[in-house]
Scaffold this motif. Structure first.
Motif, PDB file in Angstrom:
ATOM      1  N   ILE A   1       5.817  43.658  -1.449  1.00 67.10           N
ATOM      2  CA  ILE A   1       5.916  45.123  -1.397  1.00 67.10           C
ATOM      3  C   ILE A   1       6.991  45.564  -2.379  1.00 67.10           C
ATOM      4  O   ILE A   1       7.858  44.769  -2.746  1.00 67.10           O
ATOM      5  N   PRO A   2       6.942  46.816  -2.853  1.00 67.93           N
ATOM      6  CA  PRO A   2       7.967  47.269  -3.800  1.00 67.93           C
ATOM      7  C   PRO A   2       9.350  47.232  -3.162  1.00 67.93           C
ATOM      8  O   PRO A   2       9.484  47.495  -1.960  1.00 67.93           O
ATOM      9  N   LEU A   3      10.345  46.895  -3.976  1.00 70.99           N
ATOM     10  CA  LEU A   3      11.739  46.924  -3.519  1.00 70.99           C
ATOM     11  C   LEU A   3      12.160  48.392  -3.472  1.00 70.99           C
ATOM     12  O   LEU A   3      12.433  48.991  -4.500  1.00 70.99           O
ATOM     13  N   SER A   4      12.158  48.962  -2.285  1.00 75.72           N
ATOM     14  CA  SER A   4      12.445  50.399  -2.186  1.00 75.72           C
ATOM     15  C   SER A   4      13.826  50.657  -1.619  1.00 75.72           C
ATOM     16  O   SER A   4      14.278  51.795  -1.567  1.00 75.72           O
ATOM     17  N   THR A   5      14.527  49.602  -1.212  1.00 74.80           N
ATOM     18  CA  THR A   5      15.783  49.801  -0.496  1.00 74.80           C
ATOM     19  C   THR A   5      17.012  49.654  -1.394  1.00 74.80           C
ATOM     20  O   THR A   5      18.102  50.041  -0.999  1.00 74.80           O
TER      21      THR A   5
ATOM     22  N   GLN B   1      19.928  50.163  -3.894  1.00 72.79           N
ATOM     23  CA  GLN B   1      20.620  51.374  -4.334  1.00 72.79           C
ATOM     24  C   GLN B   1      21.444  51.057  -5.567  1.00 72.79           C
ATOM     25  O   GLN B   1      22.286  50.163  -5.529  1.00 72.79           O
TER      26      GLN B   1
END
Ligand code: IYR
Length: 229
Positions: free
Chosen positions: A14-18, A20
């Motif tokens: 899954i896309p790395l969405s976390t 920052q």
């Protein structure tokens, strides 16, 4: 252990969405602030009886559970003890081992190394502190269907999770002691943990006593702990 082997029926990636990203100046400031905060942490051996919110312990354990681990098998178990009678039994078990350690088992060189810490076989904090967290490493994971999978890099994984836990508890405003009575097998028996689980650390958690004293010891500076190539 329903999550293992892996999320069946869900996408493998899954896309790395976390993640920052921060501007460099902000990164430097954040790294300074984290260091300034974590360097205040001292191992504490005198605790008050004051209770701490269970939710703080739960959230710190959730944080520990996010640690990286060999093949993501998460080979750890945290047995959380607040029951006074069980704490009394743990103290009894630990002090039995410690008396043996300080009077017979420990070579003089080891006792000399411990002298600056002022430790002995009396462990009253195991009853005064509101929470004891016994951290176990699991050599294997027993699946819901009774199957078993081998775990990898267990000491490394458990130690990283323990580090996360200690940092999370400090961040929340609690003091900790990484207590390691040795051997610690009495914890398996008292806490009903199977023999494929090995106790690594008995983490003592609470508020420091008002008149708490700590050893006057320091940490090595950067140039003694790191080399840059
Ligand atoms: N387990 C003993 C001894 C001890 C060993 C080490 I290495 C320490 O850093 C501190 C204590 C005890 O808890 O007293």
């Amino acid at each position: 252990m329903s999550r293992l082997p892996f999320n069946q029926g869900q996408p493998a990636f899954i896309p790395l969405s976390t993640f920052q990203r921060y501007p460099e100046a902000e990164m430097v400031e954040r790294s300074r602030a984290f260091y300034a905060d974590i360097r205040r942490r001292k191992t504490v051996r005198e605790f008050t009886r004051q209770l701490v919110p269970r939710e703080v312990i739960e959230n710190a354990l959730r944080a520990a559970g996010t640690a990286p681990s060999g093949a993501n098998h998460q080979p750890w178990h945290f047995a959380v003890v607040s029951d006074p009678e069980l704490k009394r039994k743990i103290r009894e078990g630990a002090e039995t081992e410690e008396r043996e350690f300080y009077t017979h088992r420990a070579p003089q060189e080891w006792k000399d190394a411990l002298a600056p810490l002022g430790t002995d076989s009396d462990k009253p904090f195991l009853e005064t502190a509101p929470y004891l967290i016994a951290i176990f490493g699991q050599k294997k994971t027993v699946l819901d269907d009774g199957g078993e999978i081998k775990n990898y890099y267990v000491p490394e994984s458990v130690s990283i999770a323990a580090g996360f836990l200690i940092a999370a508890l400090h961040h929340a405003g609690l003091a900790t002691l990484t207590h390691t009575p040795s051997p610690m097998n009495f914890l398996n028996q008292l806490l009903n943990r199977p023999s494929h689980e090995k106790p690594y650390i008995l983490l003592v958690v609470g508020y420091p006593a008002d008149d708490c004293m700590v050893p006057n010891i320091g940490k090595k500076p950067l140039d003694e702990i790191a080399s840059f190539f």
